[in-house]
Design a protein around this motif. Sequence first.
Motif, PDB file in Angstrom:
ATOM      1  N   GLN A  40     -55.312  19.008 138.664  1.00 31.54           N
ATOM      2  CA  GLN A  40     -56.311  20.241 137.560  1.00 31.54           C
ATOM      3  C   GLN A  40     -57.135  19.044 137.712  1.00 31.54           C
ATOM      4  OE1 GLN A  40     -55.949  22.605 136.517  1.00 31.54           O
ATOM      5  NE2 GLN A  40     -56.616  22.407 134.284  1.00 31.54           N
ATOM      6  N   TYR A  50     -67.598  20.669 136.045  1.00 32.35           N
ATOM      7  CA  TYR A  50     -66.601  20.160 135.016  1.00 32.35           C
ATOM      8  C   TYR A  50     -67.228  18.203 135.186  1.00 32.35           C
ATOM      9  CZ  TYR A  50     -62.992  23.201 134.250  1.00 32.35           C
ATOM     10  OH  TYR A  50     -62.958  25.133 133.608  1.00 32.35           O
TER      11      TYR A  50
ATOM     12  N   VAL B  69     -63.788  30.676 131.608  1.00 30.35           N
ATOM     13  CA  VAL B  69     -61.895  30.202 131.134  1.00 30.35           C
ATOM     14  C   VAL B  69     -62.092  28.435 132.137  1.00 30.35           C
ATOM     15  CG1 VAL B  69     -59.540  30.162 132.099  1.00 30.35           C
ATOM     16  CG2 VAL B  69     -60.595  32.265 131.569  1.00 30.35           C
ATOM     17  N   GLU B  70     -61.751  27.650 130.856  1.00 29.12           N
ATOM     18  CA  GLU B  70     -61.352  26.083 131.328  1.00 29.12           C
ATOM     19  C   GLU B  70     -60.423  25.818 131.308  1.00 29.12           C
ATOM     20  OE1 GLU B  70     -62.283  23.949 127.317  1.00 29.12           O
ATOM     21  OE2 GLU B  70     -62.988  22.633 128.496  1.00 29.12           O
ATOM     22  N   LEU B  71     -60.413  25.189 132.406  1.00 31.34           N
ATOM     23  CA  LEU B  71     -59.002  23.691 132.546  1.00 31.34           C
ATOM     24  C   LEU B  71     -59.368  23.335 131.958  1.00 31.34           C
ATOM     25  CD1 LEU B  71     -59.389  24.668 136.705  1.00 31.34           C
ATOM     26  CD2 LEU B  71     -58.658  26.183 135.473  1.00 31.34           C
ATOM     27  N   LYS B  72     -58.263  22.792 131.241  1.00 29.15           N
ATOM     28  CA  LYS B  72     -58.000  21.455 130.571  1.00 29.15           C
ATOM     29  C   LYS B  72     -57.007  20.786 130.947  1.00 29.15           C
ATOM     30  CE  LYS B  72     -59.080  22.313 126.143  1.00 29.15           C
ATOM     31  NZ  LYS B  72     -60.554  21.901 125.932  1.00 29.15           N
ATOM     32  N   SER B  78     -53.537  23.277 130.123  1.00 29.84           N
ATOM     33  CA  SER B  78     -53.784  25.114 129.988  1.00 29.84           C
ATOM     34  C   SER B  78     -55.067  25.153 129.931  1.00 29.84           C
ATOM     35  CB  SER B  78     -53.101  24.985 128.542  1.00 29.84           C
ATOM     36  OG  SER B  78     -52.933  26.455 128.727  1.00 29.84           O
TER      37      SER B  78
END
Lengths: 147, 147
Positions: A40, A50, B69-72, B78
């Motif tokens: 990730q 980010y 869409v955010e990558l967490k 998720s």
Amino acid sequence: MSEELHVRTLQAGDFDKGFLSVLGHLTTVGDVTREMFEEQVRRRDAVGGYHTVVIEDGGRIIATASMVVELKFIHGCSKVGHIEDVVVDPGYRGKRLGLKLIEALIAAARADGCYKVILDCAEGNVSFYEKAGLVRKEVQMVRYLDR
Amino acid sequence: MSEELHVRTLQAGDFDKGFLSVLGHLTTVGDVTREMFEEQVRRRDAVGGYHTVVIEDGGRIIATASMVVELKFIHGCSKVGHIEDVVVDPGYRGKRLGLKLIEALIAAARADGCYKVILDCAEGNVSFYEKAGLVRKEVQMVRYLDR
């Protein structure tokens, strides 16, 4: 607690420094393996936009906050910074560490050319964010999706 | 107005179909040239995670909505869909077109593996988003940044 704690960017090696544990004080983290975490970090770096900042004390991450920069068409194809997942270890609260993180993200948002930063918070945290110069604006709404 | 209006994805050619004019009913768009618009479409495509849907009638865009869409790291690394910039031309309101756009974005969020979608709206639009299954959650806060 050391005399002064500095804000730095998240690194792939922070899996071993309790990065996920501090997030666990915010919400459910789930079973995130080292491989998932590192993948990730890589994916977010590849995408760009980010920013995840952390504060470490004695080899352990004790606070973190993230921001994703959105590319807009409005305002002359400008950008907006979405601040997310702000959390300080309960043992380190009241030391303005959260404020330090928010200020670091606001500086990053400026550097990236964002015309504003936004975030959603519980009613009880409004006064905290006011200290970082944010003001109450709209209503956040949510829909949880069944998988 | 045609009998049924369909939702489709934004295309680079939509500059000539009034895409920016419909956004002008929402907020300040500013001087966005064709080159700026096409470059932003390309940049968002390259980054990935951006969904902009539009509805066209008689060769003109009359409604649009976007999602990033955010990558967490949380919730098992998720994703979260942030719905942004939802607007329907004033002449086409009250026809459930906004709802169609939101439903398209929610379907895209599911397909992308998001565990939730969120958005910020004015108090007066809460009941509209409730029709799309969203519920009131937290407080949105903002800080505008001087350039």
